[in-house]
Design an enzyme around this catalytic site. Structure first.
Site, PDB file in Angstrom:
ATOM      1  CB  CYS A  13      10.677   3.767 -16.329  1.00 56.06           C
ATOM      2  SG  CYS A  13      11.177   3.437 -17.295  1.00 56.06           S
ATOM      3  CB  CYS A  16      12.210  -0.591 -17.025  1.00 56.84           C
ATOM      4  SG  CYS A  16      13.934   0.395 -16.502  1.00 56.84           S
ATOM      5  CG  ASP A 427     -19.541   1.355  -0.181  1.00 54.29           C
ATOM      6  OD1 ASP A 427     -19.910  -0.162  -0.694  1.00 54.29           O
ATOM      7  OD2 ASP A 427     -19.696   0.792   0.363  1.00 54.29           O
ATOM      8  CG  ASP A 621     -16.731   4.888   3.071  1.00 61.61           C
ATOM      9  OD1 ASP A 621     -17.921   3.266   2.472  1.00 61.61           O
ATOM     10  OD2 ASP A 621     -17.699   4.692   3.543  1.00 61.61           O
ATOM     11  CG  ASP A 625     -15.824  -0.286  -0.381  1.00 54.59           C
ATOM     12  OD1 ASP A 625     -16.790  -1.525  -0.599  1.00 54.59           O
ATOM     13  OD2 ASP A 625     -15.818   0.657   0.348  1.00 54.59           O
TER      14      ASP A 625
END
Length: 733
Positions: A13, A16, A427, A621, A625
């Site tokens: 987790c 940790c 973008d 997209d 990017d």
């Protein structure tokens, strides 16, 4: 100063990772350490004169984990296999847990001779029922939950507490008290509580493991873009070789429809290249001698020879892959809200339970059984069942609601973090704009000019011809027969319709054909200032038409940007386009800050700059990017974008609508509000009952909260938390 990358094993987790991070940063000689739970890696910058690698590894091992120096490069198959094994093991553990937990739950809730909650149906107890429940609950407690015990132990070694500490504490209290109840013959058993809670936690971990594999999938798809072969010219001969064998300085031949193998500069020929897979820009770029080309981009309609300038790990594509890995590796894990509460709540409960036992046994002189029941009642009433459900139930409902609205959220971290967003970078192409060129303006100075433009472009392979031909189809214009058609490189096209000769192209072509432009130069400049590509049609030397093509703004973009700004979020635009085009688009949609002429590999750098001011979200997209999406705290990918962008982003907008960015932020805000409410209810019942469970009121009222009533209060707090989370479904986005 040296840098080292380590593979870390045994993390379960975010806490940790925090334990290791804290220990490493305390070491003398360590400048900075970053531990990432998502990649199971640690990056350490240290002074090699005062600290050795063996000391760093030993420090990690002392905290209950294992570490080794990470190998150079990235073995995709190995990583995929490792993730698949982890996912399969978790699914197996969940299945095993359910096999044992469901019967325990049925026995514990319905076969206890009396209803556990008002209105619940109760059946008579079965012979040896408590022994059967014990046998069923034991494998769940000590086999399925074994990683949770390890995580809790590692957390305690770092003098902190995490969600696993809470789960282990609560389930162990319920389990061991139940074992005591069986042997003593007194008291109620709580095996169903421990087994069911562990099963719910395992379900969450299975879902997280499934989402975790997206990182390597994204990088593998990037690698898949890389061409396998290249045609090089050596000693005057064309040779087909593997791309990895191309040397810097080689002359490389690229034919129509082939991918550009590596980065370089054209030395002979002309073509248009679709760079959308790397740059995100939709309009193919015309290339001539002296222009640069990017590896993995698609050549459209011409042949050319270029000189290789960047090969292997130095190509643009390789750099993008490396940037994604770096951004994901350096991203700090988000500390769960419940883990932060646990850091104070768990030690407090342990102190109170211990004090209760000691005071009753030695201070008051009560019987051992009385003192033990009081101490266990404190642990059971404070059992973190509701605390464990507070965050995941809200996140499950929140992500489900997002999915129904076309907003795919890949994990709890993204949903928890989105409410903190201070800046959003959008973008331009495919995000603010539609990503496809369209005809925006048509000026017919002579009837039939548009018909002639469309008829001429039908025979053209120019990147913008498709948009003009589509305009003709939409307007149902009949094509005319064109003869003597010619494509004039870098200028436009010409052809004969009937007995008239037409020229369609840019200003260079018009000047060459000595076309009279007087009276229309200002109009053309205005169109170009708006970021539009303008072409002129002449009949002989007479101008008879003007047509403009551009990537148009989506209908919802301006409204979405306005909503985000009203939410107190600073909106930026980023694009590889020139300053003029960027300014025109930004002005049109109401954006006041933008970054123009940004190279693909530099987008992540702009994200880093803004991160100094607060949490940053990146919306894009294209493959270009992807590094910025990974670098940002929240990467939001448009659903129509490339698979790589979608898999790198934490949030995917399936409807391809910017309005959904605002909805995603709102969803995060209302989900976080629910989590806070849940934490309150989770702690309210427990905290209220702790003094009673400890026997504080016993001397005056005779009230002592036995473990069975404590279990009921614990169940009630869990029910209230789940019910409150379900109310999220009624909220409007």
């Amino acid at each position: 100063m040296a840098n080292i990358n380590l593979d870390v094993k045994g993390m379960h987790c975010a806490s940790c990772a925090a334990v290791i991070n804290k220990a490493l940063n305390k070491l003398e000689g360590v400048q900075k350490a970053n531990v990432n739970i998502a990649t199971n890696k640690a990056t350490v910058a240290f002074d090699e004169n005062s600290l050795g690698v063996d000391v760093i590894i030993e420090t990690i091992r002392k905290k209950g984990f294992d570490a080794a120096i990470a190998k150079e490069g990235y073995d995709f198959n190995k990583e995929s296999r490792k993730q698949m094994v982890e996912y399969k093991n978790l699914k197996y553990d969940l299945f095993l847990s359910m096999i044992f937990a469901i019967p325990v739950f049925i026995l514990g809730m319905f076969f206890m001779g009396m209803p556990m909650l008002p209105g619940m149906i109760a059946f008579p107890s079965l012979p040896y029922q408590e022994i059967i429940m014990w046998l069923l609950a034991t494998p769940v407690q000590f086999y399925v939950a074994l990683p949770m015990y390890r995580s809790a132990l590692a957390s305690l070694k770092g003098w902190s507490a995490n969600m696993d500490t809470l789960i282990v504490l609560g389930t162990s209290a319920a389990y061991f008290y139940s074992v005591y109840a069986i042997f003593s013959g007194e008291g109620h058993v709580y095996f169903e509580a421990s087994a069911v809670l562990i099963t719910i936690v395992m379900l969450g971990r299975v879902l997280e493991a499934k989402a975790k594999g997206k990182t390597s999938d994204a990088i593998k798809k990037l690698i898949g873009l890389k061409p396998k072969k290249a045609t090089v010219i050596r000693d005057g001969k064309e040779l087909m070789i593997n791309v990895d064998e191309v040397l810097e300085g080689d002359q490389v031949m690229v034919r129509p429809g082939e991918k550009v193998p590596v980065d370089g500069i054209i030395i002979e020929g002309y073509s248009a290249i679709d760079e959308s897979m790397v740059t995100g820009e939709s309009i193919p770029v015309e290339k001539k001698k002296g222009d640069s080309v990017i590896g993995a981009t698609m050549n459209k309609n011409g042949s050319f020879i270029f000189k290789a300038t960047k090969v292997g790990a130095n190509t643009t594509l390789a750099q993008i892959i490396r940037l994604i890995q770096d951004a994901q590796g350096s991203k700090a894990p988000i500390q769960r809200f419940a883990d932060a509460v646990a850091a104070y709540f768990v030690p407090g409960v342990l102190v109170i339970a211990s004090a209760t036992f000691l005071i009753w046994l030695f201070g008051v002189g009560a019987e051992f059984r009385f003192a033990l029941i009081a101490a266990v009642s404190v642990l059971v009433i404070a059992c973190p069942c509701a605390l464990g459900l507070a965050t995941p139930t809200a996140i499950m409902v929140g992500t489900g609601k997002g999915a129904k609205n076309g907003i795919l959220i890949k994990g709890g971290e993204a949903l928890e973090s989105a409410h903190k967003i201070k800046s959003i970078i959008l973008d331009k192409t495919g995000t603010i704009t539609k990503g496809k060129p369209e005809v925006t303006d048509v000026i017919e100075l002579k009837k039939g000019a548009l018909d002639a433009m469309i008829s001429l472009e039908k025979g053209s392979e120019h990147p913008l011809a498709e948009a003009i031909v589509k305009c003709g189809k939409d307007k149902k214009i009949s094509l005319q027969k064109v003869s003597d058609f010619k494509a004039i490189t870098g200028h436009g096209v010409s052809g004969k319709i009937g007995k008239r000769i037409y020229h369609l192209g840019n200003m260079k072509l018009m000047k060459e054909k000595k076309v009279d432009m007087s009276g229309y130069t200002e109009k053309i400049q205005m169109l170009e200032s708006e970021g539009k590509t303008t072409m002129m049609l002449s009949e002989g030397s007479k101008l008879i038409g003007i047509i403009a093509v551009a990537d148009t703004v989506k209908e919802s973009s301006k409204k979405a940007i306005h909503i985000l700004q009203k939410m107190g979020i600073k909106v930026y635009m980023i694009t590889g386009d020139n300053e003029r085009t960027a300014k025109a688009i930004a002005h049109k949609v109401g954006i006041y800050s933008y970054f123009a002429e940004v190279l693909p590999e530099d987008k992540a750098m702009y994200v880093k700059k803004l991160q100094k001011r607060g949490v940053v979200a990146m919306v894009g997209d294209g493959i270009n990017d992807a590094p910025a999406l990974a670098q940002a705290e929240i990467g939001i990918a448009m659903g129509s974008g490339t698979d790589v962008a979608m898999e790198t982003g934490e949030i995917v907008l399936m409807k391809d609508d910017l309005l959904d960015v605002a909805k995603a932020v709102k969803l995060s805000r209302i989900t976080m509000a629910k989590i806070r409410q849940n934490m309150f209810w989770a702690l309210f019942y427990n905290s209220l009952g702790i003094p009673i469970a400890a026997g504080l009121l016993y001397p005056w009222t005779g009230w002592l909260l036995n473990p069975m009533i404590a279990g009921g209060a614990m169940a009630l707090s869990s029910v209230s938390v789940v019910s409150n989370s379900l109310l999220l479904q009624l909220k409007k986005l």
